[in-house]
Design a protein around this motif. Structure first.
Motif, short mmCIF file in Angstrom:
data_model
loop_
_atom_site.label_atom_id
_atom_site.label_comp_id
_atom_site.label_asym_id
_atom_site.label_seq_id
_atom_site.Cartn_x
_atom_site.Cartn_y
_atom_site.Cartn_z
N GLU A 297 9.31 27.55 1.53
CA GLU A 297 9.17 27.31 3.01
C GLU A 297 7.88 26.99 2.44
OE1 GLU A 297 9.43 28.68 7.85
OE2 GLU A 297 10.20 30.24 5.72
N LEU A 301 5.54 24.17 3.97
CA LEU A 301 4.57 23.80 4.59
C LEU A 301 2.69 23.14 4.20
CD1 LEU A 301 4.71 27.06 6.59
CD2 LEU A 301 5.27 25.17 8.11
N ILE A 388 2.57 32.36 6.07
CA ILE A 388 3.61 30.59 6.98
C ILE A 388 3.31 31.03 7.91
CG2 ILE A 388 5.97 30.89 7.22
CD1 ILE A 388 7.31 31.49 4.11
N GLU A 389 3.49 32.82 8.53
CA GLU A 389 3.28 32.76 9.84
C GLU A 389 1.74 32.10 9.98
OE1 GLU A 389 3.81 36.29 11.42
OE2 GLU A 389 5.55 36.77 10.79
N LYS A 390 1.19 31.87 9.82
CA LYS A 390 -0.71 32.04 9.52
C LYS A 390 -0.83 30.19 10.10
CE LYS A 390 -3.42 36.02 8.70
NZ LYS A 390 -4.10 36.28 10.75
N ILE A 391 -0.11 29.69 8.41
CA ILE A 391 -0.26 28.73 8.65
C ILE A 391 0.49 28.13 9.54
CG2 ILE A 391 0.65 26.67 6.88
CD1 ILE A 391 0.48 28.48 4.61
N LYS A 392 2.18 28.34 9.68
CA LYS A 392 2.27 27.85 11.03
C LYS A 392 1.77 27.26 12.00
CE LYS A 392 7.46 28.44 9.70
NZ LYS A 392 8.59 28.83 10.08
N ALA A 393 1.27 28.57 12.38
CA ALA A 393 0.25 28.91 13.92
C ALA A 393 -0.24 27.46 13.77
CB ALA A 393 -0.36 30.09 14.04
N LYS A 395 -1.31 25.18 12.13
CA LYS A 395 -0.64 23.92 12.52
C LYS A 395 -0.48 23.08 13.45
CE LYS A 395 0.83 22.36 7.94
NZ LYS A 395 2.13 21.67 7.03
N GLY A 396 0.34 24.41 13.99
CA GLY A 396 0.28 24.48 15.62
C GLY A 396 -0.42 23.94 16.91
#
Length: 397
Positions: A297, A301, A388-393, A395-396
């Motif tokens: 994952e 990302l 992973i959480e920080k990268i998703k945030a 990108k969001g």
């Protein structure tokens, strides 16, 4: 090489010498003794055996070679249908560096069919002479034909050193050429240095990466080494050309082969970790195969690929072609994140030229931290999910 000579007439009881050897290298057959390949030259048979039964014979002094007769650093041009493999340019860069120390020219050996126009590209990288063997018989790689061409080139131009890429073709061709020329070959070199007397210092990890072997070939020429892709730096391509292309002739009988290539079936295109800009590497710190999901994952990302260390490849968790290290692939991505990787020398030698190395490990004394640009001390299972959480945030946002 030194050797042991058995004087059979002085051996009263062969079993005495058989029992002395701790390696089982002494063999008795029909009342006569012989020494097999298990011999480690410990010489216990000489010291403790019957007097004069076994003699240790030193190396005969080899006649010194006239090194002044060998001039130039040559690079084998690895290609498929004229499309030159990038490792060739990396080796040209290293050849230029080595040649500058001893004021030698840089040569490129290019063999194939309909390749003369492709040879000009090499002149943009600082090659002094490109020797082109352009014949229909060389259209496809055939070990007999290519070895004969290599031998012809060496005998006519006498380069003092030859660099070959450790590709599928290079790994077959270089040993055969070295054997034919009765010279040495060092495989998978990571460091190459040139001495003032034109001896090539060839350095590579040995004994599972526990030591760095420093190898010289002082009494033979040419000196030969293979180098993996992504180990050396390729020079910048210049707009102007430099050097000359030299068409070469060879007796057609010499390039005849006993094997014919009937057809070549191209494989489906696939991604290789060597060409990835971003790699996320799983090491021993990953406890279960299903835990690789978070590594995958993170790689997705970052638009990267998953790689691994040797233990995970041997366990079958990740494909062997995704293993980083000297027993796997040599990589040079823009970003590499190692997760639970200790940093054995075999692994480090396969990735230490990466632009940015981020390492996650619970042990603050892990060897990988000596190589990494950014060191994260902590549990992979805590840090990777947070990344992973920080990268998703991000990108969001």
């Amino acid at each position: 090489m030194p050797k042991l000579v058995i004087h059979q007439e002085k051996v009263e009881d062969p079993q005495v010498l058989v029992d002395i050897c701790p390696f089982g290298a002494m063999e008795e057959k029909d009342g006569k003794l012989s020494i097999n390949a298990a011999c480690k030259m410990c010489r216990l048979c000489v010291k403790k055996g019957p007097a004069g039964a076994v003699e240790y014979v030193e190396d005969e002094k080899k006649e010194e070679i006239d090194k002044s007769q060998w001039n130039g650093i040559a690079v084998y041009v690895d290609h498929v249908d004229g499309e030159i493999h990038p490792v060739t340019y990396e080796l040209i860069g290293k050849a230029r560096e080595l040649a500058s120390k001893i004021n030698h020219p840089v040569y490129a050996l290019f063999m194939g069919n309909n390749i003369e126009d492709k040879a000009e590209e090499l002149l943009h990288y600082g090659v002094d002479k490109v020797f082109v063997y352009d014949f229909p018989e060389l259209a496809r790689f055939k070990i007999e034909s290519y070895t004969s061409v290599f031998e012809d080139f060496i005998k006519k131009h006498q380069p003092c050193a030859i660099l070959t890429g450790a590709t599928t073709v290079g790994r077959q061709l270089a040993p055969r050429v070295a054997a034919r020329m009765k010279t040495g070959l060092t495989a998978d070199c990571t460091i190459l240095e040139m001495d003032e007397n034109t001896d090539l210092s060839q350095i590579r990890p040995a004994f599972g990466g526990n030591i760095m072997a420093h190898i010289l070939t002082p009494n033979n020429r040419p000196q030969m080494a293979t180098v993996r892709y992504k180990v050396m730096n390729a020079p910048e391509r210049t707009e102007e050309t430099h050097g000359e292309i030299i068409p070469c002739a060879i007796d057609k009988e010499k390039i005849k082969a006993h094997v014919d290539v009937l057809d070549i079936v191209k494989k489906e295109p696939e991604k290789f970790i060597e060409s990835a800009d971003v790699l996320v590497v799983a090491g021993r710190g990953i406890k279960k195969e299903e835990d690789l999901a978070m590594i995958k994952e993170l790689a997705e990302l970052l638009d990267g690929q998953v790689a691994c260390t040797r233990p995970l490849a041997e366990a079958g968790w990740v494909e062997a072609k995704c293993q980083v290290g000297l027993s796997g692939r040599t990589v040079r991505p823009k970003l590499i994140i190692t997760c639970g990787v200790s940093g054995a020398i075999q692994f480090v030698a396969g990735m230490d030229h990466s632009d940015c190395i981020v390492s996650i490990n619970t042990d603050e004394k892990a060897p990988i931290f000596k190589t990494a640009h950014y060191c994260l001390v902590g549990d992979v299972y805590d840090i990777v999910p947070k990344l992973i959480e920080k990268i998703k945030a991000a990108k969001g946002a």
